[in-house]
Design an enzyme around this catalytic site. Structure first.
Site, PDB file in Angstrom:
ATOM      1  N   ASN A 114      -7.673  -2.690  13.707  1.00 14.37           N
ATOM      2  CA  ASN A 114      -9.071  -2.799  13.975  1.00 14.37           C
ATOM      3  C   ASN A 114      -9.530  -4.137  12.851  1.00 14.37           C
ATOM      4  OD1 ASN A 114      -7.679  -1.809  10.995  1.00 14.37           O
ATOM      5  ND2 ASN A 114      -9.687  -0.140  11.117  1.00 14.37           N
ATOM      6  N   GLU A 126      -9.522  -1.617   5.074  1.00 13.67           N
ATOM      7  CA  GLU A 126     -10.178  -1.825   6.158  1.00 13.67           C
ATOM      8  C   GLU A 126     -11.168  -2.252   6.534  1.00 13.67           C
ATOM      9  OE1 GLU A 126      -8.876   0.362   8.622  1.00 13.67           O
ATOM     10  OE2 GLU A 126      -8.389   1.924   7.730  1.00 13.67           O
ATOM     11  N   ASP A 165       0.493  -0.890   0.185  1.00 13.00           N
ATOM     12  CA  ASP A 165      -0.228   0.237  -0.167  1.00 13.00           C
ATOM     13  C   ASP A 165       0.675   1.356  -0.152  1.00 13.00           C
ATOM     14  OD1 ASP A 165       1.103  -0.686   3.084  1.00 13.00           O
ATOM     15  OD2 ASP A 165      -1.296  -0.579   3.184  1.00 13.00           O
ATOM     16  N   HIS A 180      -7.396  -4.219   9.691  1.00 11.80           N
ATOM     17  CA  HIS A 180      -6.655  -4.538   8.468  1.00 11.80           C
ATOM     18  C   HIS A 180      -5.707  -4.709   7.900  1.00 11.80           C
ATOM     19  CE1 HIS A 180      -5.057  -0.937   9.310  1.00 11.80           C
ATOM     20  NE2 HIS A 180      -3.979  -1.226   8.804  1.00 11.80           N
TER      21      HIS A 180
HETATM   22  C1  GLP Z   1      -0.627   0.188   8.219  1.00 14.35           C
HETATM   23  C2  GLP Z   1      -0.523  -0.583   7.543  1.00 14.35           C
HETATM   24  C3  GLP Z   1      -0.382  -2.174   7.835  1.00 14.35           C
HETATM   25  C4  GLP Z   1      -0.354  -2.253   9.098  1.00 14.35           C
HETATM   26  C5  GLP Z   1      -1.338  -1.710   9.828  1.00 14.35           C
HETATM   27  C6  GLP Z   1      -0.656  -2.364  11.082  1.00 14.35           C
HETATM   28  O1  GLP Z   1      -1.020   0.975   8.811  1.00 14.35           O
HETATM   29  N1  GLP Z   1      -0.744  -0.221   5.886  1.00 14.35           N
HETATM   30  O2  GLP Z   1       0.095  -2.440   5.751  1.00 14.35           O
HETATM   31  O3  GLP Z   1       0.368  -3.762   8.943  1.00 14.35           O
HETATM   32  O4  GLP Z   1      -1.411  -0.485   9.683  1.00 14.35           O
HETATM   33  O5  GLP Z   1       0.713  -0.608  11.488  1.00 14.35           O
HETATM   34  P1  GLP Z   1       1.620  -1.380  12.347  1.00 14.35           P
HETATM   35  O6  GLP Z   1       2.101  -2.437  11.843  1.00 14.35           O
HETATM   36  O7  GLP Z   1       2.783  -0.494  12.514  1.00 14.35           O
HETATM   37  O8  GLP Z   1       0.743  -1.466  14.031  1.00 14.35           O
END
Ligand code: GLP
Length: 249
Positions: free
Chosen positions: A144, A151, A75, A146
């Site tokens: 959440n 989402e 992403d 995702h």
């Molecule tokens: C982000 C990314 C995801 C990631 C998730 C968790 O926004 N787009 O690919 O896995 O949210 O993030 P973190 O590893 O900082 O908790």
């Protein structure tokens, strides 16, 4: 380490973030050694930082080669170009690509700035189809549920698309920006069906803030309201989870 299978998912419960990072790096490095032309799906966020650090250390010590590796990131934020320090392209350069011998031309991150974002999404899918399949996809998980930036409510049939970020995601990611107002409200993300096309998936989760999402992933209903739950339908998934993020198994 403790492991158990839930549906098709192999769960490795480790002590902490360091152990999670080491195990994920070990698996990825061994897959790269077994298949020097591997196609990787890569994730950003705080969770995989330790894994990338280990991969870079290994590259320096053992010369594991990334020369033939191709990568596709999950992403990118809409509105951020790759030279923006908070873009995911920049994250990947800083945490991995600048420190191993990967050919940057073979590293793909969705474009967050384009005259036609929808066409950009279709082009990203076409490039993945041409150079793929993704042999190994790394995932984190949002609080959440995702995966990528899919989402809750995203169709399991979705391909790469533009998405409105949930307020909870904007809040969770505000730590990387000067202020919450600077966090983009939209992103381009591989879709759920794009992710499910990967041959093998490793999801990483660490810390108490992920406990609820991991519990629903492993033990809840398989539902579009809980995007990560789709992984229970995939034949080859490993979840590496530390004690704080792991429910009773
Ligand atoms: C982000 C990314 C995801 C990631 C998730 C968790 O926004 N787009 O690919 O896995 O949210 O993030 P973190 O590893 O900082 O908790």
């Amino acid at each position: 380490m403790f492991n158990k299978s839930i549906d098709n998912i192999k769960v490795f419960k480790v002590c902490d973030y360091a152990e999670m990072s080491n195990l994920a790096a070990e698996i990825l490095i061994s897959e790269v050694k077994n298949n020097p032309n591997i196609v990787l799906g890569l994730a950003t966020g705080g969770t995989p930082e330790g894994m990338y650090k280990k991969i870079v250390e290994d590259h320096k010590l053992n010369n594991t080669s990334f020369e033939g590796v191709t990568s596709f990131n999950l992403d990118e934020y809409v509105g951020l170009t790759g030279d923006n320090e908070t873009s995911y392209r920049h994250y990947m350069d800083e945490h991995l690509f600048n420190h191993v011998n990967i050919n940057k031309e073979n590293t793909f991150v969705p474009f967050g700035v384009s005259e036609d974002l929808s066409q950009g999404c279709l082009d990203y899918e076409a490039t993945m189809k041409e150079l793929g399949p993704i042999n190994l996809q790394i995932l984190g998980i949002g609080g959440n549920g995702h995966i990528g930036f899919n989402e809750p409510g995203t169709s399991f049939e979705s391909i790469t698309h533009v998405i409105d970020l949930d307020q909870s995601t904007i809040e969770a990611n505000a730590r990387y920006f000067n202020s919450i107002d600077d966090v983009p409200k939209k992103a381009v993300t591989m879709g759920i069906s794009t992710i499910m096309r990967s041959e093998k998936i490793i999801l990483l989760a660490s810390g108490a803030s992920k406990l609820d999402a991991v519990t629903k992933l492993l033990k809840g209903e398989i539902s579009e309201d809980m995007p990560a739950s789709v992984l229970r339908k995939h034949p080859n998934v490993i979840v590496i989870v530390d004690e704080e993020a792991c429910p009773e198994l």
